[in-house]
Design a protein around this motif. Sequence first.
Motif, PDB file in Angstrom:
ATOM      1  N   LEU A 224      19.402  75.944  15.833  1.00  0.00           N
ATOM      2  CA  LEU A 224      18.724  74.937  14.997  1.00  0.00           C
ATOM      3  C   LEU A 224      18.827  75.385  13.551  1.00  0.00           C
ATOM      4  O   LEU A 224      18.301  76.444  13.180  1.00  0.00           O
ATOM      5  N   ALA A 225      19.538  74.609  12.736  1.00  0.00           N
ATOM      6  CA  ALA A 225      19.724  74.992  11.335  1.00  0.00           C
ATOM      7  C   ALA A 225      18.997  74.003  10.439  1.00  0.00           C
ATOM      8  O   ALA A 225      19.127  72.785  10.604  1.00  0.00           O
ATOM      9  N   MET A 226      18.210  74.537   9.524  1.00  0.00           N
ATOM     10  CA  MET A 226      17.522  73.669   8.551  1.00  0.00           C
ATOM     11  C   MET A 226      18.395  73.551   7.305  1.00  0.00           C
ATOM     12  O   MET A 226      18.818  74.572   6.747  1.00  0.00           O
ATOM     13  N   VAL A 227      18.687  72.340   6.913  1.00  0.00           N
ATOM     14  CA  VAL A 227      19.485  72.136   5.698  1.00  0.00           C
ATOM     15  C   VAL A 227      18.625  72.476   4.481  1.00  0.00           C
ATOM     16  O   VAL A 227      17.617  71.821   4.213  1.00  0.00           O
ATOM     17  N   THR A 228      19.023  73.521   3.767  1.00  0.00           N
ATOM     18  CA  THR A 228      18.247  73.948   2.587  1.00  0.00           C
ATOM     19  C   THR A 228      18.907  73.511   1.291  1.00  0.00           C
ATOM     20  O   THR A 228      18.298  73.593   0.231  1.00  0.00           O
ATOM     21  N   GLU A 242      15.397  80.517  -4.128  1.00  0.00           N
ATOM     22  CA  GLU A 242      13.947  80.379  -3.956  1.00  0.00           C
ATOM     23  C   GLU A 242      13.603  78.942  -3.539  1.00  0.00           C
ATOM     24  O   GLU A 242      12.792  78.722  -2.649  1.00  0.00           O
ATOM     25  N   ARG A 243      14.282  77.992  -4.170  1.00  0.00           N
ATOM     26  CA  ARG A 243      14.035  76.590  -3.821  1.00  0.00           C
ATOM     27  C   ARG A 243      14.462  76.333  -2.366  1.00  0.00           C
ATOM     28  O   ARG A 243      13.800  75.612  -1.624  1.00  0.00           O
ATOM     29  N   VAL A 247      12.155  74.920   0.823  1.00  0.00           N
ATOM     30  CA  VAL A 247      12.475  73.754   1.658  1.00  0.00           C
ATOM     31  C   VAL A 247      12.044  74.034   3.096  1.00  0.00           C
ATOM     32  O   VAL A 247      11.420  73.195   3.759  1.00  0.00           O
ATOM     33  N   VAL A 248      12.360  75.224   3.582  1.00  0.00           N
ATOM     34  CA  VAL A 248      12.010  75.560   4.967  1.00  0.00           C
ATOM     35  C   VAL A 248      10.510  75.806   5.079  1.00  0.00           C
ATOM     36  O   VAL A 248       9.842  75.284   5.986  1.00  0.00           O
TER      37      VAL A 248
END
Length: 266
Positions: A224-228, A242-243, A247-248
């Motif tokens: 499961l990959a979170m698009v950052t 840092e941003r 996001v995560v």
Amino acid sequence: MRTADAKELAAAAANELRARSGADGYDAMVVLGSGWTEAVDAMGTPDIELDMADLPGFVPPTAAGHSAKVRSVWVGAKRVAVFLGRTHLYEDHDPMRVAHAVRTGVAAGASTVVLTGAAGSLRTDFAVGQPIVVRDHINLTSMSPLTGPDFVDLTGAYDPRLREAARDADVTLAEGVYAAVVGPQFATPAELGMLRGAGADLVGRSIALETIAAVEMGASVLGLAMVTNDAVGSVFERFDAERALDVVRSRAVRLGELLNAILVRV
Ligand code: HPA
């Protein structure tokens, strides 16, 4: 280190994990990637929280958004070992070290391995803040956690049954191909173009080697990959690490709930 030695070290770590947590064994394990750490609080009250350093073969993660803890939590009737951070190749670790947590969890009994992480999106239809199910990977690290003539089949490495469970937990989940790179630097615009041309939808610096180690041990993997970050549209913008972590972090509770909703279904 050879695969057999890595497995022996993982077996020792698994014994220590079981002894310290009082668990006979585990049903599943989760590795939380960059910024995902706080998701664990939404997964339930831990039976116990240990320091990775107390288990043989572990070196604490150094990357921001990673913690050096392991928790034992119940998700429904399943006992789950949650590793609150991971070590990466870019921290000067070899592939055996990178795969050690996964081998430890599987040696402790986990037959389901959930690998999470942050990723850049190579697709215009993936939004920042969207979790994506990994359908397959392209291992561009030129490395493997296996040594010797160990011809592991990676067809279906990202278990279709687990991907189905993920979509059952959240019908809005999209799938993509994850390109694993070493980093630590982010890709150049030319490299991103190459990755897109190669069929990748996501780019990140983890997941692939851990998947190979888990499959070799007979476990089922969900990625499961979170698009950052948008690695297509904003290639000429400076990457703000840092941003990306924020996001995560800002979605941690939702991610923890999603992990639980998937785990109860598998
Ligand atoms: N590239 C590589 N790794 C990453 C990225 C990226 O754009 N975003 C999060 N991890």
